[in-house]
Write an enzyme that holds these catalytic residues in place. Structure first.
Site, short mmCIF file in Angstrom:
data_model
loop_
_atom_site.label_atom_id
_atom_site.label_comp_id
_atom_site.label_asym_id
_atom_site.label_seq_id
_atom_site.Cartn_x
_atom_site.Cartn_y
_atom_site.Cartn_z
N ASP A 1 0.86 -1.18 0.00
CA ASP A 1 0.00 0.00 0.00
C ASP A 1 0.89 1.23 0.00
O ASP A 1 2.13 1.12 -0.08
CB ASP A 1 -0.96 -0.01 1.20
CG ASP A 1 -0.25 0.04 2.54
OD1 ASP A 1 1.01 0.16 2.55
OD2 ASP A 1 -0.92 -0.03 3.58
N ASP B 1 1.59 4.93 2.07
CA ASP B 1 1.33 5.67 3.31
C ASP B 1 1.84 7.11 3.19
O ASP B 1 2.97 7.34 2.74
CB ASP B 1 2.03 5.00 4.50
CG ASP B 1 1.61 3.55 4.68
OD1 ASP B 1 0.42 3.27 4.46
OD2 ASP B 1 2.47 2.73 5.04
N ASP C 1 -3.06 4.96 2.94
CA ASP C 1 -3.30 5.42 4.31
C ASP C 1 -2.83 6.86 4.43
O ASP C 1 -1.70 7.19 4.06
CB ASP C 1 -2.54 4.56 5.33
CG ASP C 1 -3.06 3.13 5.40
OD1 ASP C 1 -4.22 2.92 4.99
OD2 ASP C 1 -2.31 2.26 5.86
#
Length: 503
Positions: free
Chosen positions: A337, A339, A427
């Site tokens: 992912d 961040d 995120d």
């Protein structure tokens, strides 16, 4: 009367295939009917394997019909295979076992149908099941399939490196909630990954830290036999395979995966078909976009997302602070992912900025999912004496739609995916500016580096360090830091660059 050329053409026209009668061998397994998918396997190999199976007493069908119990495929993309199967008009498709060639090979070796395990299954996650069960989730995507990790499940093709073996052992202990051994093997894996040379002899590990007796026994086994039998046993364990599969879904932790496993569920199809299971909203979108968000994110994709977020942030607060963290800040080329930390120079404005950024992404129609968590920061409760995976800053867990045209090069794609976009997990964390340096250090990782740095602070410096603050136990006061270098200086350490923190 037909003219000769026409009659000749009709004689050459092949007749429709009929379900095959059993040839060459007595039928031993009446309840098992195989169908071998010719695509990728090839006609000759399919014919050879069919004859082999029949010689061992299996029924092999030449035509796919509702009589078939086991569909066997070799090297086919899961998405394309299931799209084809669902287009065949089969009434009993949900009851069929759709299996990798590994199950067939194991069965031929044993001379009987072996038990179907998770490692054999070619999984699919049915979009229409998600849509029927959770109607409001369907707007995000109309294409979603999932496929087991071949590197994990194909034991005959898996070559254990030493650090890989320790990662598997650590994960196994994590699934069994044995934290001490889990951490021990993660440390061992980190030590081996950090070495500039390959371990060729066990004696070479004599002066290395964090390598206990169990660890060295695994190293010796790999050096001697080329693999770890203990690791192979774990990888072939049905519980490990199932928990590994279930926890790969966004929003599914070990406890939930264990609960589903104890209920006898072994695949995504089992979960989605079970009416008594009520997925959380996060899990629904985790399943819906599994094919995308379980796939690695490239550095180019991370940069493209950074441009999108930066544009949104600058439009709201031009002097805001935005930083890419995680593995990409440490120089990694791929991650699971992306961040980002964002904050404002003016204390107390950071949470409003985060909410405004979310609204802007929503208006751009690229926000597929958002889970916003307000700040719960309380300095009276900090810093924490134990390692916590999550901090108390305002944050949101997102799934964003990334267009191919926004990425330098192209998107990370799978075979058969012709879409112009993919879903990516992002995120966003918004610490107050006076906690920014600690948050940047904590979110940059790696996790093992952070654990060891905090352990050093506690044991060697009598200080408590976490994502929020650094507390001096001797002076009984919080130490201020505007940059990561200030934190290292408080700890009496030379500054360690992000790219040196991969552990």
């Amino acid at each position: 009367m037909l003219h000769a050329p026409v009659a000749s053409r009709m004689r050459k026209r092949p007749r429709p295939l009929e379900p095959s009668a059993q040839r060459k061998g007595e039928v031993k397994f009446q309840d098992v009917r195989l169908y071998l998918v010719e695509r990728k396997m090839g006609c000759s190999r399919r014919s050879f394997l069919s004859q082999l199976a029949r010689s061992k007493g299996f029924i092999v069908e030449d035509v796919l019909s509702d009589k078939v119990t086991h569909v066997v495929s070799e090297d086919n993309d899961a998405a394309g295979l299931w799209a084809w199967l669902e287009g065949c008009g089969l009434k009993d498709l949900p009851k069929m076992q759709v299996l990798d060639i590994g199950w067939f090979t194991d069965s031929m070796r044993e001379g009987k149908p072996v038990a179907v395990e998770t490692k054999h299954c070619i999984q699919v996650c049915m979009f229409h099941v998600i849509r029927q069960k959770y109607p409001y989730s369907h707007r995000a995507s109309t294409r979603w399939h999932c496929k087991p990790n071949r590197r994990l499940f194909s034991l005959t093709r898996l070559q254990h490196t030493k650090s890989d073996a320790f990662e598997v052992l650590a994960e196994s202990y994590e699934f069994n909630e044995i934290e001490g051994r889990c951490l021990a093997f993660r440390r061992a894996a980190s030590v081996l990954k950090s070495l500039p040379w390959a371990v060729q002899r066990l004696e070479a590990t004599q002066d290395l830290p964090c390598l206990g007796g169990h660890t060295k026994a695994v190293i010796q086994e790999i050096l001697q036999y080329g693999r770890s039998f203990e690791v192979e046993k774990i990888l072939s364990n049905e519980r490990y395979q199932t928990l590994k599969l279930f926890t790969s879904v966004f929003g599914v932790g070990v406890k939930t995966a264990e609960k589903w496993y104890r209920r006898g569920l072994r695949s995504f199809r089992d979960i989605l078909a079970e009416p008594s299971i009520h997925l959380t909203r996060m899990q629904q979108f985790g399943f819906l976009h599994y094919g995308d968000i379980s796939r690695a994110v490239s550095e180019a994709e991370a940069r493209a997302l950074g441009n999108i977020i930066d544009e949104a942030v600058r439009a709201i607060t031009p002097d805001a602070v935005l930083a890419l963290t995680g593995g990409f800040r440490r120089g990694k080329e791929f991650g699971h992912d992306v961040d980002y930390l964002l904050t404002t120079p003016e204390l107390g404005k950071e949470e409003a900025l985060l909410l405004s950024v979310i609204d802007r992404l929503k208006h751009q129609s690229i926000l597929l999912y958002c889970d916003y968590q307000a700040s719960t920061l309380d300095m009276d409760q900090l810093p924490c004496r134990r390692f916590e995976a999550m901090d108390h800053f305002a944050k949101c867990f997102l799934i964003l739609r990334l267009e191919a045209g926004q990425v330098e090069g192209d998107l990370q794609r799978v075979e058969g995916d012709s879409r112009s976009w993919r879903a990516v997990r992002v995120d966003l964390v918004s610490p107050p500016i006076d906690h920014y340096a600690f948050a940047l250090l904590g979110w940059s990782g790696s996790r093992q580096f952070e654990r060891d740095l905090r352990r050093f602070a506690r044991l060697e410096r009598k200080m408590l360090l976490d994502n929020h603050a650094l507390y001096d136990l001797t002076k009984k006061e919080f130490l201020e830091a505007k940059t990561e270098k200030d934190i290292f200086a408080h700890l009496g350490l030379e500054y360690i660059e992000p790219w040196q923190r991969n552990a």
